[in-house]
Design a protein around this motif. Structure first.
Motif, PDB file in Angstrom:
ATOM      1  N   GLY A   1       0.568  -0.642  -0.043  1.00  0.00           N
ATOM      2  CA  GLY A   1       0.109   0.027  -0.265  1.00  0.00           C
ATOM      3  C   GLY A   1       0.893   1.235   0.056  1.00  0.00           C
ATOM      4  N   TYR A   2       0.170   2.408  -0.318  1.00  0.00           N
ATOM      5  CA  TYR A   2       0.863   3.542  -0.179  1.00  0.00           C
ATOM      6  C   TYR A   2       0.236   5.089   0.131  1.00  0.00           C
ATOM      7  N   ASP A   3       1.039   5.968   0.282  1.00  0.00           N
ATOM      8  CA  ASP A   3       0.238   7.585   0.607  1.00  0.00           C
ATOM      9  C   ASP A   3       0.331   7.770   0.109  1.00  0.00           C
ATOM     10  N   LEU A   4      -0.391   9.383  -0.754  1.00  0.00           N
ATOM     11  CA  LEU A   4       0.204  10.257  -1.730  1.00  0.00           C
ATOM     12  C   LEU A   4      -0.189  11.398  -1.558  1.00  0.00           C
ATOM     13  N   ASP A   5       0.648  12.462  -1.192  1.00  0.00           N
ATOM     14  CA  ASP A   5      -0.382  13.749  -0.678  1.00  0.00           C
ATOM     15  C   ASP A   5       0.056  14.378  -2.454  1.00  0.00           C
ATOM     16  N   GLU A   6      -0.857  14.396  -3.569  1.00  0.00           N
ATOM     17  CA  GLU A   6      -0.654  14.919  -4.387  1.00  0.00           C
ATOM     18  C   GLU A   6      -0.315  16.743  -3.747  1.00  0.00           C
TER      19      GLU A   6
ATOM     20  N   GLY B   1       4.097  16.408  -2.345  1.00  0.00           N
ATOM     21  CA  GLY B   1       4.547  15.106  -2.679  1.00  0.00           C
ATOM     22  C   GLY B   1       4.946  14.507  -2.029  1.00  0.00           C
ATOM     23  N   LYS B   2       4.577  14.625  -0.698  1.00  0.00           N
ATOM     24  CA  LYS B   2       4.748  13.222   0.452  1.00  0.00           C
ATOM     25  C   LYS B   2       3.840  12.338   0.194  1.00  0.00           C
ATOM     26  N   PHE B   3       5.477  11.014   0.644  1.00  0.00           N
ATOM     27  CA  PHE B   3       4.420   9.645  -0.129  1.00  0.00           C
ATOM     28  C   PHE B   3       5.401   9.367   1.539  1.00  0.00           C
ATOM     29  N   SER B   4       4.380   7.606   1.332  1.00  0.00           N
ATOM     30  CA  SER B   4       5.038   6.320   2.364  1.00  0.00           C
ATOM     31  C   SER B   4       4.352   5.413   1.439  1.00  0.00           C
ATOM     32  N   ALA B   5       5.345   4.388   1.009  1.00  0.00           N
ATOM     33  CA  ALA B   5       5.313   2.863   0.589  1.00  0.00           C
ATOM     34  C   ALA B   5       5.445   1.915   1.186  1.00  0.00           C
ATOM     35  N   TYR B   6       4.617   1.092   1.568  1.00  0.00           N
ATOM     36  CA  TYR B   6       4.843  -0.070   2.397  1.00  0.00           C
ATOM     37  C   TYR B   6       4.756  -1.604   1.960  1.00  0.00           C
ATOM     38  N   LEU B   7       5.360  -2.319   2.992  1.00  0.00           N
ATOM     39  CA  LEU B   7       6.248  -3.254   2.728  1.00  0.00           C
ATOM     40  C   LEU B   7       5.583  -4.406   3.458  1.00  0.00           C
ATOM     41  N   LYS B   8       5.096  -5.721   3.174  1.00  0.00           N
ATOM     42  CA  LYS B   8       5.360  -6.296   4.713  1.00  0.00           C
ATOM     43  C   LYS B   8       6.193  -6.753   5.611  1.00  0.00           C
TER      44      LYS B   8
END
Length: 159
Positions: free
Chosen positions: A54-59, A62-69
């Motif tokens: 999953g991921y979050d992005l504030d367009e 430009g701040k983002f987070s991506a998630y791994l298990k």
């Protein structure tokens, strides 16, 4: 000219004079993969390993987070080791990733945090703060695979 038409014309003229812009509805991020987001900012998909859950992005920022298990370590082309933490974050803009956290590279015996990636033509420049290294974009055309992380191209099995 009718009052309504005149009012609309006046409104258009006034709004263009003050820099008025019409914004379209935001794109539905739930249907866009993180790999497609990377490509839309000028980066190859192989900057992230397969298996982002999953991921979050504030367009707007430009701040983002991506998630791994879980953490992911691999050696691309048996040259050096890369480590991804379960959460990778930073700021993305066209051809530029900054304020990165969650990605490290092992050089000899030491681990260094990759804090910035910049694309310049067919090269990517990776910065660890005190130094940087350039690599061809083509080296990142495919997502690396990590053990223990869900990989979509593996038919849904756990590695």
């Amino acid at each position: 000219m009718s009052r309504t038409a005149l009012l609309l014309l006046l409104l258009c003229i006034c709004s263009s004079a003050v820099g008025f812009t019409v914004s379209l509805p935001p794109q539905d991020l739930s249907k866009t993969t993180v790999y497609e987001i990377l490509e839309s900012y000028g980066f190859p998909v192989g900057l992230l390993p397969e298996g982002v859950t999953g991921y979050d992005l504030d367009e707007s920022s430009g701040k983002f987070s991506a998630y791994l298990k879980g953490p992911c370590v691999f050696s691309p082309r048996d040259t050096y080791q890369l480590q991804y933490e379960p959460t990778i974050s930073g700021t993305v803009s066209l051809n530029h990733l900054s304020n990165l956290s969650g990605i490290s590279v092992k050089v000899l015996l030491f681990w260094f945090d990759i804090i910035e990636v910049q694309r310049s033509g067919d090269d990517l420049e990776f910065s660890v703060g005190v130094t940087s290294a350039n690599f061809p974009v083509d080296n990142f055309s495919e997502c690396p695979q990590c053990g223990g992380v869900y990989c979509p191209s593996s038919g849904g099995r756990e590695d």
